[in-house]
Write a protein that holds these residues in place. Structure first.
Motif, PDB file in Angstrom:
ATOM      1  N   LEU A  19       1.010   2.314  -7.325  1.00 56.70           N
ATOM      2  CA  LEU A  19       1.903   3.016  -6.517  1.00 56.70           C
ATOM      3  C   LEU A  19       1.574   3.392  -5.275  1.00 56.70           C
ATOM      4  CD1 LEU A  19       4.579   4.878  -7.231  1.00 56.70           C
ATOM      5  CD2 LEU A  19       2.803   6.606  -7.837  1.00 56.70           C
ATOM      6  N   VAL A  20       2.604   3.458  -4.351  1.00 58.42           N
ATOM      7  CA  VAL A  20       2.375   3.807  -2.925  1.00 58.42           C
ATOM      8  C   VAL A  20       3.151   5.008  -2.826  1.00 58.42           C
ATOM      9  CG1 VAL A  20       2.745   3.057  -0.560  1.00 58.42           C
ATOM     10  CG2 VAL A  20       2.039   1.419  -2.369  1.00 58.42           C
ATOM     11  N   TYR A  21       2.572   6.280  -2.236  1.00 64.25           N
ATOM     12  CA  TYR A  21       3.126   7.206  -1.967  1.00 64.25           C
ATOM     13  C   TYR A  21       4.072   7.181  -0.663  1.00 64.25           C
ATOM     14  CZ  TYR A  21      -0.195   9.508  -5.135  1.00 64.25           C
ATOM     15  OH  TYR A  21      -0.840   9.804  -6.256  1.00 64.25           O
ATOM     16  N   LYS A  22       5.406   7.782  -0.620  1.00 62.71           N
ATOM     17  CA  LYS A  22       6.272   7.545   0.275  1.00 62.71           C
ATOM     18  C   LYS A  22       5.922   8.078   1.649  1.00 62.71           C
ATOM     19  CE  LYS A  22      11.181   8.943   1.731  1.00 62.71           C
ATOM     20  NZ  LYS A  22      12.206   9.586   1.163  1.00 62.71           N
ATOM     21  N   GLU A  23       4.987   9.411   1.491  1.00 61.06           N
ATOM     22  CA  GLU A  23       4.380   9.709   3.038  1.00 61.06           C
ATOM     23  C   GLU A  23       3.455   8.556   3.416  1.00 61.06           C
ATOM     24  OE1 GLU A  23       2.387  11.822  -0.394  1.00 61.06           O
ATOM     25  OE2 GLU A  23       4.456  11.380   0.316  1.00 61.06           O
ATOM     26  N   LYS A  24       2.860   7.746   2.660  1.00 61.48           N
ATOM     27  CA  LYS A  24       1.797   6.593   3.016  1.00 61.48           C
ATOM     28  C   LYS A  24       2.444   5.144   3.312  1.00 61.48           C
ATOM     29  CE  LYS A  24      -1.504   9.595   2.534  1.00 61.48           C
ATOM     30  NZ  LYS A  24      -2.445   9.811   3.646  1.00 61.48           N
ATOM     31  N   LEU A  25       3.659   5.247   3.318  1.00 62.50           N
ATOM     32  CA  LEU A  25       4.433   3.945   3.295  1.00 62.50           C
ATOM     33  C   LEU A  25       4.016   3.344   4.869  1.00 62.50           C
ATOM     34  CD1 LEU A  25       8.004   4.176   2.001  1.00 62.50           C
ATOM     35  CD2 LEU A  25       6.285   2.678   1.298  1.00 62.50           C
ATOM     36  N   ALA A  26       3.910   4.118   6.039  1.00 60.75           N
ATOM     37  CA  ALA A  26       3.447   3.846   7.427  1.00 60.75           C
ATOM     38  C   ALA A  26       2.171   2.944   7.286  1.00 60.75           C
ATOM     39  CB  ALA A  26       3.695   4.772   8.221  1.00 60.75           C
ATOM     40  N   PHE A  27       1.401   3.359   6.301  1.00 58.62           N
ATOM     41  CA  PHE A  27       0.050   2.585   6.475  1.00 58.62           C
ATOM     42  C   PHE A  27       0.101   0.969   6.149  1.00 58.62           C
ATOM     43  CE2 PHE A  27      -3.554   1.192   3.737  1.00 58.62           C
ATOM     44  CZ  PHE A  27      -4.603   1.642   4.558  1.00 58.62           C
ATOM     45  N   PHE A  28       1.188   0.850   5.399  1.00 58.71           N
ATOM     46  CA  PHE A  28       1.487  -0.642   5.093  1.00 58.71           C
ATOM     47  C   PHE A  28       2.273  -1.279   6.202  1.00 58.71           C
ATOM     48  CE2 PHE A  28      -0.113   1.587   1.266  1.00 58.71           C
ATOM     49  CZ  PHE A  28      -1.276   0.631   0.872  1.00 58.71           C
ATOM     50  N   PRO A  29       2.272  -2.662   5.996  1.00 58.70           N
ATOM     51  CA  PRO A  29       3.712  -3.213   6.692  1.00 58.70           C
ATOM     52  C   PRO A  29       5.089  -2.709   6.060  1.00 58.70           C
ATOM     53  CG  PRO A  29       1.857  -4.853   6.224  1.00 58.70           C
ATOM     54  CD  PRO A  29       1.500  -3.637   5.300  1.00 58.70           C
ATOM     55  N   MET A  30       5.826  -3.143   6.809  1.00 54.59           N
ATOM     56  CA  MET A  30       7.249  -2.736   6.517  1.00 54.59           C
ATOM     57  C   MET A  30       7.637  -3.147   4.954  1.00 54.59           C
ATOM     58  SD  MET A  30       9.531  -3.349  10.038  1.00 54.59           S
ATOM     59  CE  MET A  30      11.080  -3.353   9.168  1.00 54.59           C
ATOM     60  N   LEU A  31       8.415  -2.536   4.259  1.00 49.13           N
ATOM     61  CA  LEU A  31       8.847  -2.827   3.020  1.00 49.13           C
ATOM     62  C   LEU A  31       9.390  -4.067   3.062  1.00 49.13           C
ATOM     63  CD1 LEU A  31       9.403  -1.324   0.145  1.00 49.13           C
ATOM     64  CD2 LEU A  31      11.649  -0.870   0.879  1.00 49.13           C
ATOM     65  N   GLY A  32       8.917  -4.827   2.002  1.00 48.27           N
ATOM     66  CA  GLY A  32       9.127  -6.251   1.795  1.00 48.27           C
ATOM     67  C   GLY A  32       8.426  -7.186   2.664  1.00 48.27           C
ATOM     68  N   ARG A  33       7.856  -6.805   3.637  1.00 46.31           N
ATOM     69  CA  ARG A  33       6.981  -7.695   4.585  1.00 46.31           C
ATOM     70  C   ARG A  33       5.613  -8.047   3.932  1.00 46.31           C
ATOM     71  NH1 ARG A  33       6.948  -7.379  10.704  1.00 46.31           N
ATOM     72  NH2 ARG A  33       6.506  -9.626  11.146  1.00 46.31           N
ATOM     73  N   GLN A  34       5.289  -9.425   3.763  1.00 49.58           N
ATOM     74  CA  GLN A  34       4.204  -9.644   3.062  1.00 49.58           C
ATOM     75  C   GLN A  34       2.969  -9.528   4.067  1.00 49.58           C
ATOM     76  OE1 GLN A  34       4.505 -13.770   1.967  1.00 49.58           O
ATOM     77  NE2 GLN A  34       5.255 -13.263  -0.170  1.00 49.58           N
ATOM     78  N   PHE A  35       1.751  -9.277   3.443  1.00 45.29           N
ATOM     79  CA  PHE A  35       0.560  -9.047   4.023  1.00 45.29           C
ATOM     80  C   PHE A  35      -0.644  -9.583   3.094  1.00 45.29           C
ATOM     81  CE2 PHE A  35       1.387  -5.322   1.731  1.00 45.29           C
ATOM     82  CZ  PHE A  35       0.071  -5.041   0.938  1.00 45.29           C
ATOM     83  N   ASP A  36      -1.855  -9.850   3.562  1.00 49.79           N
ATOM     84  CA  ASP A  36      -2.913 -10.422   2.976  1.00 49.79           C
ATOM     85  C   ASP A  36      -3.812  -9.161   2.347  1.00 49.79           C
ATOM     86  OD1 ASP A  36      -2.693 -13.203   3.540  1.00 49.79           O
ATOM     87  OD2 ASP A  36      -3.578 -12.866   5.648  1.00 49.79           O
ATOM     88  N   LEU A  37      -3.925  -9.182   1.050  1.00 45.30           N
ATOM     89  CA  LEU A  37      -4.591  -8.280   0.248  1.00 45.30           C
ATOM     90  C   LEU A  37      -5.825  -9.139  -0.363  1.00 45.30           C
ATOM     91  CD1 LEU A  37      -4.862  -5.351  -0.604  1.00 45.30           C
ATOM     92  CD2 LEU A  37      -3.417  -5.804  -2.363  1.00 45.30           C
ATOM     93  N   MET A  38      -7.151  -8.635   0.079  1.00 45.96           N
ATOM     94  CA  MET A  38      -8.342  -9.330  -0.369  1.00 45.96           C
ATOM     95  C   MET A  38      -9.080  -8.154  -1.343  1.00 45.96           C
ATOM     96  SD  MET A  38      -9.066 -11.002   3.081  1.00 45.96           S
ATOM     97  CE  MET A  38      -8.288  -9.604   4.126  1.00 45.96           C
ATOM     98  N   HIS A  39      -9.533  -8.843  -2.294  1.00 49.86           N
ATOM     99  CA  HIS A  39     -10.316  -8.102  -3.303  1.00 49.86           C
ATOM    100  C   HIS A  39     -11.204  -9.319  -3.659  1.00 49.86           C
ATOM    101  CE1 HIS A  39     -11.867  -5.665  -6.693  1.00 49.86           C
ATOM    102  NE2 HIS A  39     -11.663  -6.433  -7.466  1.00 49.86           N
ATOM    103  N   GLY A  40     -12.545  -9.027  -3.082  1.00 48.69           N
ATOM    104  CA  GLY A  40     -13.702  -9.907  -3.401  1.00 48.69           C
ATOM    105  C   GLY A  40     -13.465 -11.266  -3.031  1.00 48.69           C
ATOM    106  N   ALA A  41     -13.256 -12.154  -4.016  1.00 44.31           N
ATOM    107  CA  ALA A  41     -12.962 -13.622  -3.634  1.00 44.31           C
ATOM    108  C   ALA A  41     -11.774 -14.013  -3.979  1.00 44.31           C
ATOM    109  CB  ALA A  41     -13.729 -14.629  -4.592  1.00 44.31           C
ATOM    110  N   THR A  42     -10.569 -12.901  -4.240  1.00 43.05           N
ATOM    111  CA  THR A  42      -9.294 -12.864  -4.704  1.00 43.05           C
ATOM    112  C   THR A  42      -8.491 -12.860  -3.242  1.00 43.05           C
ATOM    113  OG1 THR A  42      -9.507 -12.410  -7.026  1.00 43.05           O
ATOM    114  CG2 THR A  42      -7.414 -12.239  -5.845  1.00 43.05           C
ATOM    115  N   HIS A  43      -7.911 -13.425  -2.720  1.00 45.39           N
ATOM    116  CA  HIS A  43      -6.981 -13.204  -1.597  1.00 45.39           C
ATOM    117  C   HIS A  43      -5.576 -13.583  -2.122  1.00 45.39           C
ATOM    118  CE1 HIS A  43     -10.159 -13.879   1.678  1.00 45.39           C
ATOM    119  NE2 HIS A  43     -10.787 -13.653   0.571  1.00 45.39           N
ATOM    120  N   LYS A  44      -4.659 -12.302  -1.978  1.00 47.35           N
ATOM    121  CA  LYS A  44      -3.164 -12.418  -2.276  1.00 47.35           C
ATOM    122  C   LYS A  44      -2.490 -12.212  -1.275  1.00 47.35           C
ATOM    123  CE  LYS A  44      -0.459 -10.433  -5.810  1.00 47.35           C
ATOM    124  NZ  LYS A  44      -0.246  -9.375  -7.075  1.00 47.35           N
ATOM    125  N   ARG A  45      -1.033 -12.769  -1.199  1.00 45.65           N
ATOM    126  CA  ARG A  45      -0.158 -12.273  -0.358  1.00 45.65           C
ATOM    127  C   ARG A  45       0.642 -11.222  -1.160  1.00 45.65           C
ATOM    128  NH1 ARG A  45       0.165 -12.815   4.630  1.00 45.65           N
ATOM    129  NH2 ARG A  45       2.030 -13.190   4.860  1.00 45.65           N
TER     130      ARG A  45
END
Length: 105
Positions: A19-45
């Protein structure tokens, strides 16, 4: 480094999302825009998505925002860090109550 954090609910774990809180949306790229999210060796769009909700009744309709991610457990504490040197790059850390999993350095 900027961080978004929260404790994963049973619903988030069951439905495979963060869940992403509405007041924290600005932390992430615009709604629907892809970004790289990495967790250890896992890289995901990933991307922030939304869905219409009337959990407070039809007179209080609103949106819920989330990022799809599998393998979370209820009670996990997640930390998403934005890379200040690389636009669109984020690191995900997951800490469970019983053990620490996938710590990124």
């Amino acid at each position: 480094m900027d961080t978004y954090s929260r404790k994963i609910s049973a619903e988030e774990a069951r439905e495979n999302y963060i869940l992403v809180y509405k007041e924290k949306l600005a932390f992430f790229p615009m709604l629907g825009r892809q970004f790289d999210l990495m967790h250890g060796a896992t890289h995901k769009r990933a991307k922030v998505e939304s869905y219409h909700c009337e959990c407070r009744g039809p007179e209080s309709a609103h949106e819920h925002y989330f990022i799809r991610w599998e393998g979370l457990k209820a009670g996990d504490n997640i930390f998403v860090q934005r890379d200040p040197k690389k636009a669109g790059k984020y690191k995900l850390q997951i800490r469970s109550d019983s053990a620490q999993r996938g710590m990124c350095g």
